[in-house]
Design a protein around this motif. Structure first.
Motif, mmCIF file in Angstrom:
data_model
loop_
_atom_site.group_PDB
_atom_site.id
_atom_site.type_symbol
_atom_site.label_atom_id
_atom_site.label_comp_id
_atom_site.label_asym_id
_atom_site.label_seq_id
_atom_site.Cartn_x
_atom_site.Cartn_y
_atom_site.Cartn_z
ATOM 1 N N GLY A 31 0.794 -1.222 0.000
ATOM 2 C CA GLY A 31 0.000 0.000 0.000
ATOM 3 C C GLY A 31 0.825 1.270 0.000
ATOM 4 O O GLY A 31 0.451 2.255 -0.639
ATOM 5 N N GLU A 32 1.950 1.281 0.682
ATOM 6 C CA GLU A 32 2.809 2.471 0.722
ATOM 7 C C GLU A 32 3.426 2.749 -0.639
ATOM 8 O O GLU A 32 3.503 3.902 -1.069
ATOM 9 C CB GLU A 32 3.893 2.315 1.787
ATOM 10 C CG GLU A 32 3.357 2.356 3.204
ATOM 11 C CD GLU A 32 2.662 3.679 3.530
ATOM 12 O OE1 GLU A 32 3.186 4.746 3.178
ATOM 13 O OE2 GLU A 32 1.583 3.628 4.152
ATOM 14 N N GLN A 33 3.870 1.696 -1.335
ATOM 15 C CA GLN A 33 4.434 1.875 -2.677
ATOM 16 C C GLN A 33 3.370 2.393 -3.643
ATOM 17 O O GLN A 33 3.635 3.286 -4.445
ATOM 18 C CB GLN A 33 4.992 0.563 -3.217
ATOM 19 C CG GLN A 33 6.319 0.180 -2.666
ATOM 20 C CD GLN A 33 6.838 -1.071 -3.342
ATOM 21 O OE1 GLN A 33 6.070 -1.959 -3.729
ATOM 22 N NE2 GLN A 33 8.148 -1.142 -3.473
ATOM 23 N N VAL A 34 2.205 1.805 -3.564
ATOM 24 C CA VAL A 34 1.112 2.217 -4.450
ATOM 25 C C VAL A 34 0.749 3.671 -4.188
ATOM 26 O O VAL A 34 0.648 4.478 -5.121
ATOM 27 C CB VAL A 34 -0.116 1.295 -4.280
ATOM 28 C CG1 VAL A 34 -1.324 1.851 -5.015
ATOM 29 C CG2 VAL A 34 0.200 -0.116 -4.751
ATOM 30 N N LEU A 39 0.117 9.463 -5.537
ATOM 31 C CA LEU A 39 0.173 10.887 -5.188
ATOM 32 C C LEU A 39 0.512 11.769 -6.376
ATOM 33 O O LEU A 39 0.131 12.929 -6.429
ATOM 34 C CB LEU A 39 1.235 11.124 -4.111
ATOM 35 C CG LEU A 39 0.807 10.916 -2.680
ATOM 36 C CD1 LEU A 39 2.008 11.049 -1.760
ATOM 37 C CD2 LEU A 39 -0.271 11.896 -2.282
ATOM 38 N N ARG A 40 1.248 11.218 -7.329
ATOM 39 C CA ARG A 40 1.719 12.041 -8.442
ATOM 40 C C ARG A 40 1.289 11.523 -9.816
ATOM 41 O O ARG A 40 1.904 11.851 -10.826
ATOM 42 C CB ARG A 40 3.226 12.200 -8.364
ATOM 43 C CG ARG A 40 3.994 10.965 -8.205
ATOM 44 C CD ARG A 40 5.493 11.219 -8.026
ATOM 45 N NE ARG A 40 6.237 10.048 -8.386
ATOM 46 C CZ ARG A 40 6.440 9.002 -7.607
ATOM 47 N NH1 ARG A 40 5.939 8.991 -6.393
ATOM 48 N NH2 ARG A 40 7.124 7.975 -8.020
ATOM 49 N N SER A 41 0.241 10.695 -9.831
ATOM 50 C CA SER A 41 -0.258 10.210 -11.116
ATOM 51 C C SER A 41 -1.767 9.991 -11.048
ATOM 52 O O SER A 41 -2.357 9.960 -9.975
ATOM 53 C CB SER A 41 0.452 8.914 -11.512
ATOM 54 O OG SER A 41 0.181 7.894 -10.598
ATOM 55 N N ARG A 42 -2.350 9.834 -12.209
ATOM 56 C CA ARG A 42 -3.784 9.551 -12.280
ATOM 57 C C ARG A 42 -4.029 8.088 -11.923
ATOM 58 O O ARG A 42 -3.132 7.247 -12.064
ATOM 59 C CB ARG A 42 -4.309 9.840 -13.676
ATOM 60 C CG ARG A 42 -4.182 11.311 -14.055
ATOM 61 C CD ARG A 42 -4.624 11.552 -15.457
ATOM 62 N NE ARG A 42 -3.799 10.725 -16.340
ATOM 63 C CZ ARG A 42 -3.831 10.783 -17.657
ATOM 64 N NH1 ARG A 42 -4.635 11.608 -18.268
ATOM 65 N NH2 ARG A 42 -3.057 10.000 -18.385
ATOM 66 N N PRO A 43 -5.233 7.748 -11.470
ATOM 67 C CA PRO A 43 -5.509 6.359 -11.106
ATOM 68 C C PRO A 43 -5.178 5.355 -12.216
ATOM 69 O O PRO A 43 -4.601 4.302 -11.942
ATOM 70 C CB PRO A 43 -7.001 6.364 -10.772
ATOM 71 C CG PRO A 43 -7.234 7.743 -10.248
ATOM 72 C CD PRO A 43 -6.366 8.634 -11.114
ATOM 73 N N ALA A 48 -1.823 0.937 -14.068
ATOM 74 C CA ALA A 48 -0.979 0.411 -15.143
ATOM 75 C C ALA A 48 0.431 0.091 -14.662
ATOM 76 O O ALA A 48 1.068 -0.834 -15.163
ATOM 77 C CB ALA A 48 -0.925 1.401 -16.299
ATOM 78 N N ARG A 49 0.917 0.827 -13.716
ATOM 79 C CA ARG A 49 2.279 0.603 -13.206
ATOM 80 C C ARG A 49 2.386 -0.699 -12.424
ATOM 81 O O ARG A 49 3.412 -1.370 -12.436
ATOM 82 C CB ARG A 49 2.690 1.787 -12.322
ATOM 83 C CG ARG A 49 3.903 1.590 -11.462
ATOM 84 C CD ARG A 49 5.166 1.397 -12.301
ATOM 85 N NE ARG A 49 6.334 1.293 -11.456
ATOM 86 C CZ ARG A 49 6.735 0.186 -10.833
ATOM 87 N NH1 ARG A 49 6.047 -0.921 -10.948
ATOM 88 N NH2 ARG A 49 7.823 0.188 -10.088
ATOM 89 N N LEU A 60 -9.208 -0.827 -12.223
ATOM 90 C CA LEU A 60 -9.585 0.582 -12.170
ATOM 91 C C LEU A 60 -11.049 0.728 -11.742
ATOM 92 O O LEU A 60 -11.381 1.602 -10.939
ATOM 93 C CB LEU A 60 -9.349 1.251 -13.524
ATOM 94 C CG LEU A 60 -9.525 2.756 -13.560
ATOM 95 C CD1 LEU A 60 -8.646 3.457 -12.528
ATOM 96 C CD2 LEU A 60 -9.212 3.283 -14.953
ATOM 97 N N GLU A 61 -11.903 -0.150 -12.225
ATOM 98 C CA GLU A 61 -13.298 -0.143 -11.781
ATOM 99 C C GLU A 61 -13.384 -0.426 -10.279
ATOM 100 O O GLU A 61 -14.184 0.190 -9.575
ATOM 101 C CB GLU A 61 -14.112 -1.174 -12.559
ATOM 102 C CG GLU A 61 -14.369 -0.776 -13.995
ATOM 103 C CD GLU A 61 -15.119 -1.850 -14.772
ATOM 104 O OE1 GLU A 61 -15.753 -2.725 -14.150
ATOM 105 O OE2 GLU A 61 -15.050 -1.818 -16.011
ATOM 106 N N GLN A 62 -12.545 -1.338 -9.810
ATOM 107 C CA GLN A 62 -12.526 -1.650 -8.381
ATOM 108 C C GLN A 62 -12.113 -0.420 -7.573
ATOM 109 O O GLN A 62 -12.689 -0.130 -6.530
ATOM 110 C CB GLN A 62 -11.576 -2.817 -8.100
ATOM 111 C CG GLN A 62 -11.543 -3.234 -6.658
ATOM 112 C CD GLN A 62 -12.878 -3.760 -6.164
ATOM 113 O OE1 GLN A 62 -13.585 -4.453 -6.879
ATOM 114 N NE2 GLN A 62 -13.246 -3.431 -4.953
ATOM 115 N N PHE A 63 -11.114 0.303 -8.057
ATOM 116 C CA PHE A 63 -10.693 1.529 -7.382
ATOM 117 C C PHE A 63 -11.852 2.519 -7.303
ATOM 118 O O PHE A 63 -12.105 3.114 -6.250
ATOM 119 C CB PHE A 63 -9.494 2.162 -8.097
ATOM 120 C CG PHE A 63 -9.113 3.484 -7.525
ATOM 121 C CD1 PHE A 63 -8.393 3.572 -6.344
ATOM 122 C CD2 PHE A 63 -9.508 4.659 -8.144
ATOM 123 C CE1 PHE A 63 -8.060 4.798 -5.795
ATOM 124 C CE2 PHE A 63 -9.179 5.891 -7.608
ATOM 125 C CZ PHE A 63 -8.452 5.961 -6.435
#
Length: 74
Positions: A31-34, A39-43, A48-49, A60-63
């Motif tokens: 969770g910390e890495q994610v 913080l600096r990118s779109r969902p 994708a990363r 993405l739907e889950q998010f």
């Protein structure tokens, strides 16, 4: 109508940290890495990363479901 997209009126940091932690847990990720990337990118870029192409749309739907649930207090 008033929009606050930079956190001036409402601090959403705790909300976003909580949602990304839940999302990461669902996919067996740290969770910390994610959150550090989120913080600096779109969902979509964050997803994708961390996940292979075939899992991204559902992830993405889950998010988005987690965001909706969090707003409703769930």
């Amino acid at each position: 109508m008033l929009f606050d997209v930079d956190g001036t009126l409402v601090d959403a940091v705790a909300n976003q940290r909580r949602i990304w932690a839940r999302w990461a847990d669902l996919f067996g990720l740290d969770g910390e890495q994610v959150y550090a990337l989120a913080l600096r990118s779109r969902p979509a870029e964050t997803v994708a990363r961390f996940l292979p192409h075939q899992e991204r749309a559902e992830a993405l739907e889950q998010f988005q479901r987690l965001e909706d649930d969090d707003v409703r207090g769930g």
